[in-house]
Design a protein around this motif. Sequence first.
Motif, PDB file in Angstrom:
ATOM      1  N   ARG A  60       0.893  -1.228   0.020  1.00 48.21           N
ATOM      2  CA  ARG A  60      -0.051   0.180  -0.090  1.00 48.21           C
ATOM      3  C   ARG A  60       0.974   1.313  -0.052  1.00 48.21           C
ATOM      4  O   ARG A  60       0.362   2.192  -0.722  1.00 48.21           O
ATOM      5  CB  ARG A  60      -1.050  -0.105   1.274  1.00 48.21           C
ATOM      6  CG  ARG A  60      -2.383  -0.611   0.824  1.00 48.21           C
ATOM      7  CD  ARG A  60      -3.268  -0.223   2.101  1.00 48.21           C
ATOM      8  NE  ARG A  60      -3.003  -1.456   3.239  1.00 48.21           N
ATOM      9  CZ  ARG A  60      -3.193  -1.045   4.301  1.00 48.21           C
ATOM     10  NH1 ARG A  60      -3.637  -0.137   4.823  1.00 48.21           N
ATOM     11  NH2 ARG A  60      -3.125  -2.215   5.007  1.00 48.21           N
ATOM     12  N   GLU A  61       2.133   1.198   0.604  1.00 49.90           N
ATOM     13  CA  GLU A  61       2.934   2.340   0.656  1.00 49.90           C
ATOM     14  C   GLU A  61       3.657   2.901  -0.536  1.00 49.90           C
ATOM     15  O   GLU A  61       3.538   3.945  -1.130  1.00 49.90           O
ATOM     16  CB  GLU A  61       3.905   2.138   1.794  1.00 49.90           C
ATOM     17  CG  GLU A  61       4.880   3.055   1.733  1.00 49.90           C
ATOM     18  CD  GLU A  61       6.431   2.796   1.454  1.00 49.90           C
ATOM     19  OE1 GLU A  61       7.074   3.802   1.107  1.00 49.90           O
ATOM     20  OE2 GLU A  61       6.662   1.774   1.203  1.00 49.90           O
ATOM     21  N   ARG A  62       3.684   1.598  -1.384  1.00 47.51           N
ATOM     22  CA  ARG A  62       4.213   2.108  -2.898  1.00 47.51           C
ATOM     23  C   ARG A  62       3.183   2.519  -3.633  1.00 47.51           C
ATOM     24  O   ARG A  62       3.471   3.459  -4.418  1.00 47.51           O
ATOM     25  CB  ARG A  62       4.776   0.584  -3.379  1.00 47.51           C
ATOM     26  CG  ARG A  62       6.109   0.026  -2.822  1.00 47.51           C
ATOM     27  CD  ARG A  62       6.598  -1.163  -3.825  1.00 47.51           C
ATOM     28  NE  ARG A  62       7.265  -1.968  -2.818  1.00 47.51           N
ATOM     29  CZ  ARG A  62       6.846  -2.973  -2.278  1.00 47.51           C
ATOM     30  NH1 ARG A  62       5.991  -3.592  -2.680  1.00 47.51           N
ATOM     31  NH2 ARG A  62       8.011  -3.703  -1.530  1.00 47.51           N
ATOM     32  N   ASP A  63       1.823   1.964  -3.382  1.00 40.47           N
ATOM     33  CA  ASP A  63       0.829   2.568  -4.198  1.00 40.47           C
ATOM     34  C   ASP A  63       0.414   3.996  -3.946  1.00 40.47           C
ATOM     35  O   ASP A  63       0.510   4.923  -4.848  1.00 40.47           O
ATOM     36  CB  ASP A  63      -0.521   1.865  -4.048  1.00 40.47           C
ATOM     37  CG  ASP A  63      -0.542   0.326  -4.526  1.00 40.47           C
ATOM     38  OD1 ASP A  63       0.706   0.051  -5.397  1.00 40.47           O
ATOM     39  OD2 ASP A  63      -1.278  -0.593  -4.147  1.00 40.47           O
ATOM     40  N   VAL A  64       0.626   4.325  -2.714  1.00 41.67           N
ATOM     41  CA  VAL A  64       0.416   5.893  -2.227  1.00 41.67           C
ATOM     42  C   VAL A  64       1.456   6.727  -2.659  1.00 41.67           C
ATOM     43  O   VAL A  64       1.586   7.799  -3.235  1.00 41.67           O
ATOM     44  CB  VAL A  64       0.235   5.758  -0.666  1.00 41.67           C
ATOM     45  CG1 VAL A  64       0.316   7.128  -0.207  1.00 41.67           C
ATOM     46  CG2 VAL A  64      -0.854   5.231  -0.388  1.00 41.67           C
ATOM     47  N   THR A  65       2.853   5.999  -2.525  1.00 38.62           N
ATOM     48  CA  THR A  65       4.036   6.799  -2.962  1.00 38.62           C
ATOM     49  C   THR A  65       3.826   7.151  -4.451  1.00 38.62           C
ATOM     50  O   THR A  65       4.070   8.449  -5.072  1.00 38.62           O
ATOM     51  CB  THR A  65       5.312   6.271  -2.621  1.00 38.62           C
ATOM     52  OG1 THR A  65       5.378   5.829  -1.306  1.00 38.62           O
ATOM     53  CG2 THR A  65       6.567   6.825  -3.071  1.00 38.62           C
ATOM     54  N   VAL A  66       3.641   6.222  -5.438  1.00 37.19           N
ATOM     55  CA  VAL A  66       3.325   6.382  -6.804  1.00 37.19           C
ATOM     56  C   VAL A  66       2.481   7.220  -7.182  1.00 37.19           C
ATOM     57  O   VAL A  66       2.695   8.363  -7.820  1.00 37.19           O
ATOM     58  CB  VAL A  66       3.037   4.879  -7.438  1.00 37.19           C
ATOM     59  CG1 VAL A  66       2.633   5.386  -8.877  1.00 37.19           C
ATOM     60  CG2 VAL A  66       4.510   4.241  -7.334  1.00 37.19           C
ATOM     61  N   SER A  67       1.136   7.229  -6.310  1.00 40.85           N
ATOM     62  CA  SER A  67       0.353   8.231  -6.494  1.00 40.85           C
ATOM     63  C   SER A  67       0.468   9.680  -6.166  1.00 40.85           C
ATOM     64  O   SER A  67       0.239  10.617  -6.788  1.00 40.85           O
ATOM     65  CB  SER A  67      -1.180   7.794  -5.939  1.00 40.85           C
ATOM     66  OG  SER A  67      -1.010   7.941  -4.737  1.00 40.85           O
TER      67      SER A  67
END
Length: 96
Positions: free
Chosen positions: A67-74
Amino acid sequence: MPTVVERFMDWTVSWLPLYGEAKLLLVIYLWLPSTWGAGHVYDGFLHPLVAWHEADIDLSLLELRARERDVTVSQLKAAAVIGQVWLVEAARCVSS
């Protein structure tokens, strides 16, 4: 978590005689290296509890990392859009 337990205990049993002194003795027991108090608490309570839930903890950490990777990308995409808009506006102001 310790603060929650401490506040609950303060609220429920602080009226008992010598509660403050007993609390101070517990803190000293846990803090002093010669008593091995923190080690006893860890070995007797925390380590078995963590070992019992180790698989759940590891799975939760993996999900959190994903989830952290997804949030970082967004967030990076949103920052790029904002930067692009800012550059267009800056170029428009300079050219006028």
